[in-house]
Scaffold this active site. Structure first.
Site, PDB file in Angstrom:
ATOM      1  N   CYS A   1      -2.339  -0.331   7.491  1.00 40.45           N
ATOM      2  CA  CYS A   1      -1.532   0.882   7.356  1.00 40.45           C
ATOM      3  C   CYS A   1      -1.627   1.765   8.597  1.00 40.45           C
ATOM      4  O   CYS A   1      -0.644   2.399   8.995  1.00 40.45           O
ATOM      5  CB  CYS A   1      -1.958   1.651   6.117  1.00 40.45           C
TER       6      CYS A   1
ATOM      7  N   HIS B   1       0.837  -1.187   0.000  1.00 41.66           N
ATOM      8  CA  HIS B   1       0.000   0.000   0.000  1.00 41.66           C
ATOM      9  C   HIS B   1       0.877   1.243   0.000  1.00 41.66           C
ATOM     10  O   HIS B   1       2.048   1.204   0.397  1.00 41.66           O
ATOM     11  CB  HIS B   1      -0.917   0.008   1.224  1.00 41.66           C
TER      12      HIS B   1
ATOM     13  N   GLU C   1       0.973   3.836   1.897  1.00 42.83           N
ATOM     14  CA  GLU C   1       1.507   4.233   3.201  1.00 42.83           C
ATOM     15  C   GLU C   1       2.710   3.385   3.600  1.00 42.83           C
ATOM     16  O   GLU C   1       3.714   3.899   4.120  1.00 42.83           O
ATOM     17  CB  GLU C   1       0.428   4.103   4.285  1.00 42.83           C
TER      18      GLU C   1
ATOM     19  N   CYS D   1      -6.184   1.890   5.892  1.00 44.99           N
ATOM     20  CA  CYS D   1      -6.836   0.660   6.337  1.00 44.99           C
ATOM     21  C   CYS D   1      -6.215   0.232   7.671  1.00 44.99           C
ATOM     22  O   CYS D   1      -5.249   0.841   8.136  1.00 44.99           O
ATOM     23  CB  CYS D   1      -6.644  -0.423   5.277  1.00 44.99           C
TER      24      CYS D   1
END
Length: 200
Positions: free
Chosen positions: A128, A95, A97, A125
């Site tokens: 993260c 992801h 992040e 999410c």
């Protein structure tokens, strides 16, 4: 004075007419734009960094990834950046992040990012959000809310859970419309592609 007016263009005559009315205090000419209403666009520091995160999201869009971008900032400088690369790397943890945090940790040679802020276009999410807490981030700023799996206020608020050892200052909704727009454009394009495939 009259000779000048006789051979002057209309615009100059109009300005001289106004100048005559100024009296002893007004020797200069008033330019035509002086009274026009001018729009001044003020951009905040948060918006400045979020725009960079949006550039990362655009890269993800171009690569066929869900367009989320992130920028890690320390003392007014970019320490790390990233965008979604789940499909590209075939990695469920890739992801935006996670990539930005990893890049910041590498550049600063420390996994403790206590004096760093993270700007991300979509509410993180649970994975993260947990990573930002583990990294000891100072502050988290996101744009669009994530009602499906948001863990910074929408479904949970992991980053400010008092049961955890570290809490993060949180700001939401920065450039929300722009962050939502790129996501909507991506999913609209995805639906269009699927419909085209199904229709043969």
């Amino acid at each position: 004075m009259f000779i000048l007016l006789a051979f002057s263009p209309p615009a100059l005559i109009a300005q001289l007419d106004r100048a005559l009315g100024y009296g002893p205090r007004g020797w200069g000419f008033e330019s035509s734009w002086a009274h026009q209403k001018r729009e001044v666009i003020v951009i905040t520091e948060d918006e400045r960094w979020m725009k960079l995160a949006l550039q990362e999201a655009e890269l993800a869009f171009q690569e066929g990834e869900i367009p989320v971008g992130a920028i890690a900032v320390r003392e007014g400088r970019v320490a790390g950046r990233g965008h979604n690369q789940v499909e590209t790397l075939n990695d469920p943890t890739a992801h935006a992040e996670i990539i930005a945090l990893g890049a910041a940790a590498t550049s600063l040679q420390s996994w403790r990012l206590c004096d760093c802020d993270l700007y991300v276009t979509l509410e993180p999410c649970p994975m993260c959000a947990g990573a930002t807490v583990t990294a000891r981030l100072r502050r988290l700023v996101f744009g669009a809310f994530n009602p499906q799996e948001g863990a910074c206020g929408s479904l949970w608020n992991i980053v400010q859970d008092q049961r955890l050892e570290h809490q993060i200052e949180l700001t939401s909704g920065v450039l929300k419309r722009e962050c939502e727009t790129i996501l909507k454009s991506f999913f609209a394009k995805l639906r269009e592609t699927k419909e085209r495939c199904l229709s043969g």
